[in-house]
Design a protein around this motif. Structure first.
Motif, mmCIF file in Angstrom:
data_model
loop_
_atom_site.group_PDB
_atom_site.id
_atom_site.type_symbol
_atom_site.label_atom_id
_atom_site.label_comp_id
_atom_site.label_asym_id
_atom_site.label_seq_id
_atom_site.Cartn_x
_atom_site.Cartn_y
_atom_site.Cartn_z
ATOM 1 N N ILE A 286 5.192 0.430 6.862
ATOM 2 C CA ILE A 286 5.742 -0.161 5.633
ATOM 3 C C ILE A 286 7.015 0.600 5.251
ATOM 4 O O ILE A 286 7.008 1.833 5.140
ATOM 5 N N MET B 291 2.748 -9.976 3.232
ATOM 6 C CA MET B 291 1.592 -9.154 3.627
ATOM 7 C C MET B 291 0.604 -9.924 4.495
ATOM 8 O O MET B 291 -0.118 -9.327 5.289
ATOM 9 N N LYS C 132 -3.564 -4.517 2.483
ATOM 10 C CA LYS C 132 -3.147 -5.376 3.602
ATOM 11 C C LYS C 132 -2.306 -4.626 4.654
ATOM 12 O O LYS C 132 -1.832 -5.244 5.590
ATOM 13 N N GLN C 133 -2.111 -3.337 4.481
ATOM 14 C CA GLN C 133 -1.242 -2.615 5.431
ATOM 15 C C GLN C 133 -1.813 -2.633 6.850
ATOM 16 O O GLN C 133 -1.099 -2.925 7.813
ATOM 17 N N ILE D 86 -0.697 -4.131 -1.399
ATOM 18 C CA ILE D 86 0.058 -3.657 -0.215
ATOM 19 C C ILE D 86 -0.818 -2.699 0.597
ATOM 20 O O ILE D 86 -0.917 -2.819 1.819
ATOM 21 N N ILE E 249 6.467 -4.058 7.987
ATOM 22 C CA ILE E 249 6.572 -4.749 6.697
ATOM 23 C C ILE E 249 7.737 -4.129 5.927
ATOM 24 O O ILE E 249 7.735 -2.932 5.649
#
Lengths: 242, 186
Positions: free
Chosen positions: B168, B131, B162-163, B159, B138
């Motif tokens: 993702i 991350m 930090k996206q 998650i 990701i």
């Protein structure tokens, strides 16, 4: 430790007794005579010239052989074609008796470069085979991780490959150290290279000076041990920076 | 945006993907779902370029850069959690990495070699490593494996935090708390 010292002293005593029983200076000398011969030899500048000349050539050959072995192993790891091309060459270097190379180099280049060349020829395949083995055994999962995260090649070498290669490299060098010294000096004996340890041994044969032969042997053992120690210290220091 | 077009992949005689098409939009969160062995990990590996499709294309408008949590932790055993994260994130300071790791791991574990950490701690370390990376996509392959409920919740929150607008793609058997993910059934 104490027991080890006692065992060594026991062997030296046995050696002295054997020399006394044989009682023939041409066939066998005792440790005291060897020590005396060593002191006499060490008092002569030619002794130190021989030691320096021999060891500088052997160390130079060792370093070049190591460098070439590592570089070729890396190339062989990166390119299958190079690996296939080098495989018979390395098998050849390992399989052919050192004495054949000694005579060949003697004919081609004379005695001056003999210790250097033989030491390099002996070291190169040992380092090559071991480093390549270490590279081939590098953790594939970590290499994939490095690929996905776009790690620089140098970072991969320092942090991933080095960890895998290190044990192979250390065992290769500790084996190669002793081999380089022994083979290099054997080459000097056969080639009668002037002002070298090998030449000193040859002269002790010519003059049947067995005390000098034993003294030179002791010097070779000592130099070989010191060389191996120096290499292992350097490797340990280098390992800390990886 | 990632576009997968007419993807075909076989393993031996087994057909894993047959003319598979899919799109992943920027900033989207996707849950790749399906029973074990159906090819979730294979799809992720093809997207990151670790495996080649037999036919078809995986393309993007921009350069595809990835960060990934693998099925295995893929940490360097004798390095600490901080060193492992720093290795792939040299743009981050040690203090930032310590701060980020401390959100998911006990602080007194961060300087120990990772081979002394539990499986769950290693998992969380590899999640932080991914991350913090600046990869645009990701990939999270079973990121919650071995985590208890509380740590799973924390990891999921981390998650999201930090996206930062990135794509993702997540594979997980634990899909109860992933309702806000777009589900792609294989």
């Amino acid at each position: 430790m104490k027991r080890k010292v006692l065992i060594i002293l026991g062997w030296i005593c046995l050696w002295q007794i054997l020399a006394a029983v044989i009682h023939n200076d041409i066939l066998m000398v005792g440790p005291l005579q060897v020590l005396s011969a060593l002191f006499h030899m060490a008092a002569e500048p030619s002794f130190w010239i021989s030691v320096i000349a021999t060891m500088s050539r052997i160390i130079a050959g060792f370093l070049l052989g190591t460098l070439a072995g590592v570089l070729l192993a890396w190339l062989a790891y990166e390119h299958e074609l190079i690996r296939d091309i080098l495989q018979p060459a390395m098998l050849f270097l390992k399989a052919v008796p050192v004495v054949s190379f000694i005579v060949l180099i003697l004919i081609w280049a004379g005695g001056v470069w003999l210790g250097f060349a033989i030491s390099m020829i002996v070291v190169l395949p040992i380092v090559y085979v071991n480093v390549l083995e270490g590279l081939m055994n590098t953790d594939r999962n970590l290499l994939e991780m490095a690929q996905v995260f776009r790690l620089a090649k140098m970072t991969c070498i320092r942090k991933i490959y080095s960890r895998s290669v290190k044990p192979y490299f250390i065992s290769a060098l500790s084996l190669a150290c002793g081999m380089a010294v022994k083979s290099g000096i054997a080459a000097e004996v056969i080639g009668q290279s002037r002002n070298t340890i090998g030449n000193g041994i040859y002269m002790s044969k010519v003059y049947l000076a067995i005390d000098q032969l034993f003294a030179w042997t002791f010097v070779i053992l000592l130099l070989s041990w010191l060389f191996e120690k120096a290499v292992s210290i350097l490797l340990a220091k280098a390992g800390k920076h990886l | 945006m990632i576009r997968i077009r007419n993807l075909i992949k076989t393993f031996g005689s087994q057909l894993i993907f047959c003319d598979f098409n899919c799109e992943f939009a920027d900033g989207g969160k996707y849950l790749i779902a399906g029973e074990s062995g159906i090819g979730k990990t294979t799809l992720l590996r093809m997207i990151v370029g670790l495996e080649r499709p037999d036919q078809g294309r995986i393309e993007s408008d921009e350069d595809m850069t990835f960060a990934m949590v693998f099925q295995e932790d893929r940490l360097i055993d004798d390095m600490s959690a901080i060193e492992n994260v720093l290795l792939v994130n040299p743009h981050c300071s040690v203090s930032l990495i310590r701060q980020e790791l401390a959100k998911l791991l006990p602080e007194d574990q961060l300087d120990k070699p990772v081979n002394e950490l539990s499986g769950g701690m290693k998992r969380r370390t590899s999640l932080v490593r991914a991350m913090l990376n600046d990869g645009r996509i990701i990939i999270l392959d079973e990121p919650f494996a071995g985590l208890d409920e509380e740590n799973r919740r924390k990891a999921l929150k981390y998650i999201d935090e930090k996206q930062q607008g990135r794509i993702i793609l997540l594979c997980s058997h634990e899909d109860d708390e992933l309702q806000d993910y777009i589900r792609i059934d294989l």
